[in-house]
Design a protein around this motif. Sequence first.
Motif, PDB file in Angstrom:
ATOM      1  N   ASP A  61       0.897  -1.006  -0.066  1.00  0.00           N
ATOM      2  CA  ASP A  61      -0.174   0.073   0.045  1.00  0.00           C
ATOM      3  C   ASP A  61       0.680   1.096   0.255  1.00  0.00           C
ATOM      4  O   ASP A  61       1.723   1.544   0.637  1.00  0.00           O
ATOM      5  N   LEU A  62       0.529   2.057  -0.879  1.00  0.00           N
ATOM      6  CA  LEU A  62       1.573   3.366  -1.044  1.00  0.00           C
ATOM      7  C   LEU A  62       1.184   4.259   0.339  1.00  0.00           C
ATOM      8  O   LEU A  62       1.987   5.064   0.710  1.00  0.00           O
ATOM      9  N   ALA A  63       0.019   4.145   1.027  1.00  0.00           N
ATOM     10  CA  ALA A  63      -0.293   5.038   1.985  1.00  0.00           C
ATOM     11  C   ALA A  63       0.788   4.512   3.171  1.00  0.00           C
ATOM     12  O   ALA A  63       1.026   5.463   3.929  1.00  0.00           O
ATOM     13  N   LEU A  64       1.464   3.440   2.918  1.00  0.00           N
ATOM     14  CA  LEU A  64       2.236   2.933   4.298  1.00  0.00           C
ATOM     15  C   LEU A  64       3.657   3.121   3.891  1.00  0.00           C
ATOM     16  O   LEU A  64       4.661   2.943   4.532  1.00  0.00           O
ATOM     17  N   PHE A  65       4.122   3.797   2.572  1.00  0.00           N
ATOM     18  CA  PHE A  65       5.340   3.867   2.235  1.00  0.00           C
ATOM     19  C   PHE A  65       6.241   5.006   3.092  1.00  0.00           C
ATOM     20  O   PHE A  65       5.895   5.616   3.803  1.00  0.00           O
ATOM     21  N   LYS A  66       7.665   4.385   3.051  1.00  0.00           N
ATOM     22  CA  LYS A  66       8.731   4.885   3.942  1.00  0.00           C
ATOM     23  C   LYS A  66       9.823   4.855   3.296  1.00  0.00           C
ATOM     24  O   LYS A  66      10.275   3.733   3.132  1.00  0.00           O
ATOM     25  N   GLY A  67      10.578   5.646   2.656  1.00  0.00           N
ATOM     26  CA  GLY A  67      11.593   5.757   2.144  1.00  0.00           C
ATOM     27  C   GLY A  67      12.874   5.479   3.114  1.00  0.00           C
ATOM     28  O   GLY A  67      13.035   6.168   4.154  1.00  0.00           O
ATOM     29  N   GLY A  68      13.844   4.990   2.346  1.00  0.00           N
ATOM     30  CA  GLY A  68      15.201   4.823   2.802  1.00  0.00           C
ATOM     31  C   GLY A  68      15.571   3.980   4.010  1.00  0.00           C
ATOM     32  O   GLY A  68      16.423   4.006   4.587  1.00  0.00           O
ATOM     33  N   LEU A  69      14.612   2.930   3.709  1.00  0.00           N
ATOM     34  CA  LEU A  69      14.840   1.695   5.143  1.00  0.00           C
ATOM     35  C   LEU A  69      15.737   0.742   4.302  1.00  0.00           C
ATOM     36  O   LEU A  69      16.097   0.531   2.969  1.00  0.00           O
ATOM     37  N   TYR A  70      16.526  -0.278   5.155  1.00  0.00           N
ATOM     38  CA  TYR A  70      17.673  -1.162   4.780  1.00  0.00           C
ATOM     39  C   TYR A  70      16.517  -1.994   3.954  1.00  0.00           C
ATOM     40  O   TYR A  70      15.421  -2.267   4.111  1.00  0.00           O
ATOM     41  N   GLY A  71      17.387  -2.443   2.780  1.00  0.00           N
ATOM     42  CA  GLY A  71      16.610  -3.436   2.265  1.00  0.00           C
ATOM     43  C   GLY A  71      16.156  -2.996   1.027  1.00  0.00           C
ATOM     44  O   GLY A  71      15.539  -3.644  -0.146  1.00  0.00           O
ATOM     45  N   THR A  72      15.731  -1.379   0.923  1.00  0.00           N
ATOM     46  CA  THR A  72      15.307  -0.898  -0.108  1.00  0.00           C
ATOM     47  C   THR A  72      16.236  -0.851  -1.396  1.00  0.00           C
ATOM     48  O   THR A  72      17.536  -0.746  -1.426  1.00  0.00           O
ATOM     49  N   THR A  73      15.609  -1.248  -2.669  1.00  0.00           N
ATOM     50  CA  THR A  73      16.311  -0.882  -3.990  1.00  0.00           C
ATOM     51  C   THR A  73      16.056   0.631  -4.643  1.00  0.00           C
ATOM     52  O   THR A  73      14.898   0.862  -4.742  1.00  0.00           O
ATOM     53  N   ALA A  74      17.000   1.195  -5.028  1.00  0.00           N
ATOM     54  CA  ALA A  74      17.227   2.554  -5.631  1.00  0.00           C
ATOM     55  C   ALA A  74      17.201   2.414  -7.188  1.00  0.00           C
ATOM     56  O   ALA A  74      18.085   1.537  -7.472  1.00  0.00           O
ATOM     57  N   TYR A  75      16.771   3.380  -7.671  1.00  0.00           N
ATOM     58  CA  TYR A  75      16.944   3.238  -9.186  1.00  0.00           C
ATOM     59  C   TYR A  75      17.619   4.751  -9.705  1.00  0.00           C
ATOM     60  O   TYR A  75      16.905   5.603  -9.232  1.00  0.00           O
ATOM     61  N   GLN A  76      18.149   4.410 -10.556  1.00  0.00           N
ATOM     62  CA  GLN A  76      18.965   5.870 -11.256  1.00  0.00           C
ATOM     63  C   GLN A  76      18.792   5.550 -12.776  1.00  0.00           C
ATOM     64  O   GLN A  76      19.154   4.723 -13.233  1.00  0.00           O
ATOM     65  N   VAL A  77      18.801   6.882 -13.447  1.00  0.00           N
ATOM     66  CA  VAL A  77      18.629   6.800 -14.845  1.00  0.00           C
ATOM     67  C   VAL A  77      20.097   6.570 -15.285  1.00  0.00           C
ATOM     68  O   VAL A  77      21.069   6.937 -14.793  1.00  0.00           O
TER      69      VAL A  77
END
Length: 262
Positions: free
Chosen positions: A231-247
């Motif tokens: 659910d996007l309402a529960l989104f929290k950025g920057g947690l361990y295990g998160t994958t980030a995307y760069q152009v």
Amino acid sequence: MKVLFILSIIFFSTCSNAVVKRHDVPAKNYLLAEAPEYLIDMPHEGHGVLISPQWILTVAHTIFYDYSGKKIKVGSKNVEIEKVHIHPGYIEADKTLFKGDAAPLMNFLRSRSDIALVKLSTPVKDLKPIDIYSNSNELGQEITVYGRGATGNGKTGENTETKPLRELNHFKNIVEATDDKWLSFKFDEAQKALPLEGIHGSGDSGGPSVIFDNGTPYLVGLSSWQIWQGDLALFKGGLYGTTAYQVRVSNYRDWIVSVVGS
């Protein structure tokens, strides 16, 4: 556009990234006293990268309206923007994507080309632009990423209240996957992490990721978004295990040359 801008504040910490740090490393270790010459702050939020004396490369979602005629600070000078060129593969997200399950939005973000070029009215002569990485072997390489947005740590995630501080931070990570549009990496913890492991957070869209070759930096990526499941309402950025995307800038070399010239 205003609606999308408001939504970007709520969610696009996945897309508007700064420096979230390891919880077990002093935050001061990530701070920088001086920005690279090629790091340019965009007019409202996010960053761009000076790739030639008259051109700034950024992510398209930092362009909130037509910036033609607007001033932008480049080094110590305020320079007028002559024109903005947005990649034809960039599409603005419909506001309905920002509600409910994240999967449709994630698929949408992955499919578009989030890149733009900003032409300055006059060339900048007192700053050294960064060269674009000429190879396509980014996989497995260490990158250094810069940003002035919100900070935090991997245990608690980013703290958006820190974004107005505009502190310059940097972090490092390893490119774990590449495709025709994106470089991606995971925010690892403890033994798996680099000494200055990190991930981008809210306020740093378009910030450069670079590879150093014999001390010389080369531009390989632009901070763009983070993956989220559920659910996007529960989104929290920057947690361990998160994958980030760069152009993946190397993928867009032909388009850049077609706009800027050789």
